[in-house]
Design an enzyme around this catalytic site. Sequence first.
Site, PDB file in Angstrom:
ATOM      1  N   VAL A 185      -9.514   0.681  13.103  1.00  0.00           N
ATOM      2  CA  VAL A 185      -9.690   0.802  14.538  1.00  0.00           C
ATOM      3  C   VAL A 185     -11.084   1.333  14.902  1.00  0.00           C
ATOM      4  O   VAL A 185     -11.718   0.821  15.834  1.00  0.00           O
ATOM      5  CB  VAL A 185      -8.542   1.636  15.152  1.00  0.00           C
ATOM      6  CG1 VAL A 185      -8.584   3.103  14.722  1.00  0.00           C
ATOM      7  CG2 VAL A 185      -8.517   1.494  16.645  1.00  0.00           C
ATOM      8  N   TYR A 200       0.838  -1.209   0.000  1.00  0.00           N
ATOM      9  CA  TYR A 200       0.000   0.000   0.000  1.00  0.00           C
ATOM     10  C   TYR A 200       0.872   1.258   0.000  1.00  0.00           C
ATOM     11  O   TYR A 200       0.698   2.143  -0.838  1.00  0.00           O
ATOM     12  CB  TYR A 200      -0.918  -0.022   1.221  1.00  0.00           C
ATOM     13  CG  TYR A 200      -1.928   1.090   1.248  1.00  0.00           C
ATOM     14  CD1 TYR A 200      -2.934   1.171   0.275  1.00  0.00           C
ATOM     15  CD2 TYR A 200      -1.890   2.070   2.242  1.00  0.00           C
ATOM     16  CE1 TYR A 200      -3.863   2.200   0.306  1.00  0.00           C
ATOM     17  CE2 TYR A 200      -2.824   3.096   2.275  1.00  0.00           C
ATOM     18  CZ  TYR A 200      -3.812   3.162   1.307  1.00  0.00           C
ATOM     19  OH  TYR A 200      -4.737   4.180   1.338  1.00  0.00           O
TER      20      TYR A 200
END
Length: 327
Positions: free
Chosen positions: A198, A156
């Site tokens: 998260v 990424y």
Amino acid sequence: MTEFPQQSERFMRRRYLVTGGAGFIGSHLCERLLEQGHEVLCVDNYYSSSRANIEHLLTNPRFEVLRHDVTFPLYVEVDAIFHLACPASPVHYQRDPVQTTKTSVLGSINMLGLAKRLRVPILLASTSEVYGDPLVHPQPEDYWGNVNPIGIRSCYDEGKRCAETLFFDYWRQHELPIKVVRIFNTYGPRMQPNDGRVVSNFIMQALKGQRLTVYGEGAQTRSFCYVDDLVDGLQRMMRTPADVVGPINLGNPNEFTILELAKQIQSHMGVHTDIEFRPLPSDDPMQRQPVIARASEILGWTPLISLDQGLPKTIDWFSSSLVQIPR
Ligand code: UDP
């Protein structure tokens, strides 16, 4: 060089291509563009996005969807391109890392080729991940980063770094009107519940009465931007004159430790289950906070929605969608 409309012309109807338009940020961008009267061509392969994100837009005659993978060339006619397509959460982009790099690199080459043929502005949704595990804190745009080229996040990080390189070379070599923004952690309705991020993890865990999984000691920091603010930043960048190319950081500079985030989510949701500490994934950046002086000076942009305001909206969305979300 192609001139792109200034702020005063912003309500002129245009036809926008949004790659990754069924994703979390992409779907909010499509929605906003349609609300402003524009036409939108949404391109997505649904690898990490969802048709449910754009279902409510399908009846709009100015909205068109094309199932397409940007690693293959695309021949369409549009006035401007928002290039967002790429899995962006660690869980999604690590599932098929080779494909992630291909999506960033080949996807950018294809979309830049399209922009070059059409001579239209193209905006790259780059990422704070280009700074890696930063040694400079907070991160200004002229920091070159501290990225592991061979780690589990590299597909990424390096993919997006290469995409930035391609954008700037098309600008230098072909005078293409490019715009590069680096997006920091963003949250809000339509995050995928299983994306492992998260905010979505903590909210889902709290809704299910499970323990919140904090990685490491939860001392690592992130700065969370509400999606509506982010979309506003993307649009402001697209409206800039051709000499504004970026990169420009887009994110909320209010920084929290992950443990603080867990406690805030618990307190908003009125649940106080124990926290489960798990090992920190490798290459997990220890701190992250954007310097947004450029965004504020050049775009007149600053995030307006605090974590305290954005979390309840996000929690409400997850609660109301939970019935449809597989447990
Ligand atoms: N994290 C966590 N518990 C979770 C998911 C993530 O403690 O259930 C941590 C993760 O290790 C990282 C931070 O939260 O330090 C943000 O992770 P996320 O995947 O949302 O995005 P990142 O900024 O790492 O790309």
